[in-house]
Design an enzyme around this catalytic site. Structure first.
Site, PDB file in Angstrom:
ATOM      1  N   LYS A  10       0.853  -1.191   0.000  1.00  0.00           N
ATOM      2  CA  LYS A  10       0.000   0.000   0.000  1.00  0.00           C
ATOM      3  C   LYS A  10       0.884   1.234   0.000  1.00  0.00           C
ATOM      4  CE  LYS A  10       0.977   1.173   4.434  1.00  0.00           C
ATOM      5  NZ  LYS A  10       1.642   2.446   4.843  1.00  0.00           N
ATOM      6  N   ASP A 134      -1.874  -1.659  10.619  1.00  0.00           N
ATOM      7  CA  ASP A 134      -2.205  -1.666   9.194  1.00  0.00           C
ATOM      8  C   ASP A 134      -2.915  -2.943   8.748  1.00  0.00           C
ATOM      9  OD1 ASP A 134      -1.194   0.841   8.685  1.00  0.00           O
ATOM     10  OD2 ASP A 134       0.751   0.133   7.960  1.00  0.00           O
TER      11      ASP A 134
END
Length: 277
Positions: A10, A134
């Site tokens: 990401k 995350d």
């Protein structure tokens, strides 16, 4: 039964530190999106849990998030399921690209299938929160605003595809060290993530550049000045917006065309070409 899973990296279009907490952690407000860069994991039923990373066996009691995810699922179910897990790493480590968290999320999803646990996504998200800030986003994926300690995820629809040049600077940074430096320096940015999300969806690169930000860039550059130098280099090569991802040390440049991004990758040692997705 054999399952193959991609664990996608990401980027952070933005990262703002909103407040410190009594437990020493920080409340964050971020815009995140997956990119095509990914690790690959394979899972097979076995009597015991084993893990190899790029062909090298790792100890069962290690700190690798893949093994922690498998053990957390077993603990949640009160069972001792086994699996033979192989991880092929392609996402740089200590880069702020979420590689370990993506591997962890992919493991939770894949083992839920392999072991036929039938846990709903909400249950996997709860387990993921115990493994890393995350991890819930990496389970949910997509283009999203992520707040708090990573537990507040607001999907923002289908993200736009942008060509990127990503550079992992140096050997990476410790997230804890970066936050210590942030606490010393301060610097909440007060970003308007709603406006930034609209600019990203509208493909307005000038507004993206103006509205994006990362409150951890300054402390990371203080610890590793090469980060700032690489960011300047990407801008000089035509990147329309340049940011550091997460707590670093990876930085990415957003280009108008794939040809421009590929040209920059050819001219920056260690750079990778990928797309947001």
């Amino acid at each position: 039964m054999r399952i193959t899973a991609r664990a996608q990296a990401k980027i952070n279009w933005s990262l703002d530190v909103c407040a410190g907490r009594d437990d020493g952690y920080h409340e964050l407000d971020m815009l995140m999106q997956r990119v095509d860069l990914s690790d690959v994991l394979t899972f097979e039923r076995a009597r015991f849990l084993t893990l190899t990373v790029n062909g090298r066996a790792l100890p069962v009691g290690g700190r690798n998030l893949v093994m922690q995810a498998a053990q957390a699922l077993n603990a949640h179910m009160g069972k001792r399921f086994g699996a033979r897990i192989a991880l092929a790493k392609h996402i740089p480590i200590r880069a702020g690209l979420g590689g370990g968290s993506a591997d962890c999320a992919a493991t939770l999803i894949a083992l839920n299938r392999l072991w036929e646990l039938r846990l709903p996504v909400d249950e996997l998200l709860k387990i993921g929160r115990t493994l890393g800030a995350d991890v819930p986003y990496c389970i949910a994926g997509g283009f999203a605003r992520v707040r708090g300690m990573g537990e507040k995820i607001s999907a923002l629809g289908n993200g736009e595809r942008y060509p990127l040049a990503i550079v992992h600077v140096g050997r990476g940074l410790s997230t804890a060290q970066v936050f210590c430096e942030y606490d010393r320096m301060g610097g909440t940015l007060g970003l308007d993530n709603e406006a930034l999300a609209r600019a990203i969806l509208a493909r307005d690169l000038e507004k993206i550049d103006a509205l994006s930000g990362n409150a951890l860039e300054a402390p990371s550059i203080a610890l590793m000045p090469e980060i700032g130098a690489v960011m300047a280099r990407l801008r000089a090569l035509g990147a329309r917006a340049v940011r550091m991802s997460g707590s670093g040390s990876a930085v990415f440049g957003v280009f108008r065309t794939a040809a421009e991004a590929l040209s920059a990758v050819d001219r920056v040692p260690g750079a990778l070409f990928t797309w947001t997705c």
